[in-house]
Design an enzyme around this catalytic site. Structure first.
Site, PDB file in Angstrom:
ATOM      1  N   CYS A   1      35.035  48.564  40.029  1.00 39.94           N
ATOM      2  CA  CYS A   1      33.704  49.128  39.984  1.00 39.94           C
ATOM      3  C   CYS A   1      33.667  50.464  40.700  1.00 39.94           C
ATOM      4  CB  CYS A   1      32.707  48.173  40.640  1.00 39.94           C
ATOM      5  SG  CYS A   1      32.768  46.486  39.978  1.00 39.94           S
TER       6      CYS A   1
ATOM      7  N   GLY B   1      36.965  46.263  43.473  1.00 43.73           N
ATOM      8  CA  GLY B   1      38.318  45.746  43.649  1.00 43.73           C
ATOM      9  C   GLY B   1      38.432  44.284  43.286  1.00 43.73           C
TER      10      GLY B   1
ATOM     11  N   SER C   1      50.824  47.603  37.237  1.00 45.87           N
ATOM     12  CA  SER C   1      51.677  48.789  37.337  1.00 45.87           C
ATOM     13  C   SER C   1      52.617  48.670  38.533  1.00 45.87           C
ATOM     14  CB  SER C   1      50.794  50.039  37.470  1.00 45.87           C
ATOM     15  OG  SER C   1      51.566  51.214  37.552  1.00 45.87           O
TER      16      SER C   1
ATOM     17  N   ARG D   1      29.409  48.624  37.426  1.00 49.46           N
ATOM     18  CA  ARG D   1      30.319  47.497  37.312  1.00 49.46           C
ATOM     19  C   ARG D   1      31.242  47.573  36.099  1.00 49.46           C
ATOM     20  NH1 ARG D   1      29.265  41.134  35.988  1.00 49.46           N
ATOM     21  NH2 ARG D   1      31.208  40.350  36.893  1.00 49.46           N
ATOM     22  N   LEU D   2      32.527  47.295  36.356  1.00 49.56           N
ATOM     23  CA  LEU D   2      33.493  46.968  35.317  1.00 49.56           C
ATOM     24  C   LEU D   2      33.742  45.476  35.450  1.00 49.56           C
ATOM     25  CD1 LEU D   2      35.544  47.777  33.111  1.00 49.56           C
ATOM     26  CD2 LEU D   2      37.209  48.168  34.922  1.00 49.56           C
ATOM     27  N   ALA D   3      33.220  44.695  34.519  1.00 51.81           N
ATOM     28  CA  ALA D   3      33.254  43.235  34.634  1.00 51.81           C
ATOM     29  C   ALA D   3      34.639  42.705  34.310  1.00 51.81           C
ATOM     30  CB  ALA D   3      32.225  42.617  33.707  1.00 51.81           C
TER      31      ALA D   3
END
Length: 620
Positions: free
Chosen positions: A2, A81, A381, A52-54
């Protein structure tokens, strides 16, 4: 993943319409980091914003998140995070009587602070395993807590004001508030050119990063930076076979934890030891066939020229791993026109937020992330494996080891000097970049923990421990910041399993002879993962992230720089030596005086765009 931001001003009510508009503007700048939802929470002197990135608990993890007691808000949180051990923490907290309304890791963080952080917030933070940056308002204490993970995987900036603080995941969030000045002074220019991580210097005057491993407390009494974690000498006693086994156990556990996601997940695969081991182990533990992605350039493999520490192209090794492991693999092949596209370069600058650049390496990572985001939301990564296990050539070259400075500057110094040759001599004198870097170096050396046991009397062991510490604390943050900015600019969450603090602590404490027991770089990692990799990768020599070799890209920089010099009113013109800048246009890339000319041109062009696009005043 987020984007967070906020504002504390103890002299006013931020619920007023003008203050709310400013907070909304700050929050809007984080839209790329959080494309799925937004929220704001305001209570008197504090305002919190969230995009927000859910990823986990799509429905229940909305923010800002509050904890209510006796009908009143006790804690309010905006969080960015992942806490990879949130399930275990949830069980412990539930056993202690805490009640949960969602299945998100965000609520676990709130409850952890209520249960374990009442006396000291650091007690709660130490329980977390993950990558995170968050802000917590304690209503009873009337204080704000800013927290950043141990290695600085997730960014968090703050800007002290007369009556409080502004903060955000990126500088652009802070700069959206009228209380923040858009000024870069000499220290900001030094940070731009130095390529040494320094959380106390965020390029903009007055702005700082929350240092990795720190908590920042903000109250009416002022601002305190409090450390909750640092590397230490562990007195390592395990022999090599035991060490190798434990490294593998830690990797297995870490990767299993970091595969948890409610959205599509993949790995970034370069064909090197780090990303290949990561991909192979992820494939073992993933319930579905793992996706992998690699970056390549048009004609790169067919026209490849060895040099600059890169002896082979990546593509053949990528294919070996994809076939051996059985991944669902996709190559993202980029053209020079894409790398040079003005819109792409502008997007990269906007993502960076500061005039620090790695040129086409930034652009290719941005384009790779953008392509991946069409199919996956989370990627694993291999960042930090070189720093943790001793992978860079500088670890193994006596000249770099003995140099009384940051080891990586032996190679970067030529490019830095090239840029300085283009600057006004009077400005170069004021910058005293050598003195600035030396001050940072002495400060960094003072932080290296003392060795214990027999190793305490071994000068070489002491020096290698210093170099490992320097790379982890002053080099790695640059790479983590680049990866975060380029990926989050398109809403892609990138996880870095080699940054698990348990792995970092354990390997940091091992003797240098363990790290090189087979006479090569990254001995422990190679031995711990050889059974899951093709032999071609096991035997491959360290190779850096690829950069385009197409002369057309250099021509684009040359033309851009020539056009810049024609603009007598350019923002960067007062900083340049006109004669040296003109001479740079005729210098070949390998010229001894203008060695590293590609990066020098990138830096000047980026600085010009930064000053003009951000409306930054230079105070020198």
């Amino acid at each position: 993943m987020c984007g967070i931001c906020g504002w504390v001003s103890f002299d006013r009510d931020l619920g007023a319409p003008d203050a709310r508009r400013e907070l909304a503007g700050m929050t809007a700048t984080m839209a790329c980091r959080g494309p799925d939802d937004e929220g704001m929470w305001v209570d008197g002197p504090v305002g919190l914003g969230h995009r927000r990135l859910a990823v986990i608990d799509i429905e229940g993890g909305r923010q800002p998140m509050t904890l209510t007691e006796d009908g009143r808000t006790a804690l309010a949180l905006v969080y960015s995070g992942e806490a990879y051990n949130y399930r275990e923490l949830r069980e412990r907290l539930a056993a202690a009587g805490r009640r949960f309304e969602t299945s998100s890791d965000t609520e676990v963080v709130v409850q952890a602070h209520r249960e374990w952080g009442r006396r000291d917030p650091r007690d709660a933070v130490r329980e977390l395993n993950g990558m995170f940056a968050y802000a917590l308002w304690d209503a009873a204490a009337r204080e704000l807590i800013l927290v950043r993970d141990r290695l600085g995987i997730k960014p968090l900036y703050y800007y002290p004001t007369e009556h409080g603080v502004l903060f955000g995941s990126e500088p652009k969030a802070i700069l959206a508030n009228t209380g923040a000045e858009r000024v870069m002074d000499l220290d900001g220019l030094r940070r731009t050119l130095g390529f040494v991580a320094d959380p106390h210097n965020a390029v903009f005057r007055g702005m700082r990063e929350v240092p990795p491993g720190f908590v920042v407390r903000v109250s009416r009494d002022g601002i305190q930076e409090l450390r909750y974690w640092q590397l230490a000498d562990t007195g390592h006693t395990d022999d090599v076979p035991t060490t190798v086994r434990h490294v593998r156990e830690l990797l297995d556990d870490t990767i299993q934890r970091q595969l948890i996601s409610d959205v599509p997940l993949c790995t970034l695969l370069s064909g090197g030891l780090d990303s290949s081991a990561l991909t192979a182990l992820a494939a073992r533990f993933s319930p579905e066939r793992i996706r992998s992605f690699a970056v390549d350039f048009v004609g790169y493999t067919d026209n490849f020229k060895p040099g600059a520490g890169r002896g082979t192209p990546d593509a053949p090794y990528v294919q070996d791993v994809a076939k051996f492991v059985g991944t669902d693999h996709t190559d993202i092949t980029l053209s020079t026109s894409e790398l040079a596209d003005p819109d792409v370069r502008a997007a990269v600058r906007h993502a960076r937020d500061v005039p620090i650049t790695m040129g086409d390496i930034d652009s290719s990572l941005y384009l790779l992330s953008r392509a991946i985001r069409q199919r996956s939301t989370v990627a694993l990564s291999g960042e930090s494996a070189d720093e943790v296990f001793g992978g860079y050539p500088m670890f193994h070259d006596p000249a770099y080891v003995k140099a009384d400075t940051f080891p990586w500057l032996g190679g970067v110094a030529v490019r830095t000097e090239t840029t300085q040759r283009l600057l006004d001599p009077g400005l170069v004198g004021k910058l005293d970049l050598a003195g600035y870097i030396d001050d940072l170096y002495r400060t960094a050396l003072a932080e290296v923990p003392e060795l214990t046991g027999p190793a305490a009397d071994d000068p070489h062991e002491r020096r290698m421990r210093e170099i490992c510490h320097l790379f982890l604390t002053r080099f790695l943050p640059n790479l983590l910041d680049r990866k975060d900015r380029m990926s989050m600019a398109v809403g892609l969450e990138v996880r870095v399993p080699f940054c698990d603090h348990r792995l970092v602590e354990y390997v940091f404490g091992t003797p240098w002879a363990h790290k090189t027991f087979d006479g090569r770089e990254k001995s422990l990692l190679r031995a711990a993962t050889a059974d899951v990799l093709p032999q071609s990768v096991v035997q491959r020599v360290k190779s850096p992230y690829p950069s385009t070799q197409d002369p057309g890209y250099d021509q684009m920089l040359h033309d851009g720089f020539a056009a810049l010099l024609m603009k007598r009113d350019s923002a960067v013109a007062p900083l340049l030596d006109a004669h040296a800048a003109e001479s740079a246009l005729t210098a070949p890339p390998t010229d001894a005086v203008f060695g590293g000319i590609r990066l020098a041109l990138e830096q000047i062009l980026t600085l010009e765009s930064f000053l003009s696009e951000y409306g930054v005043t230079v105070s020198i």
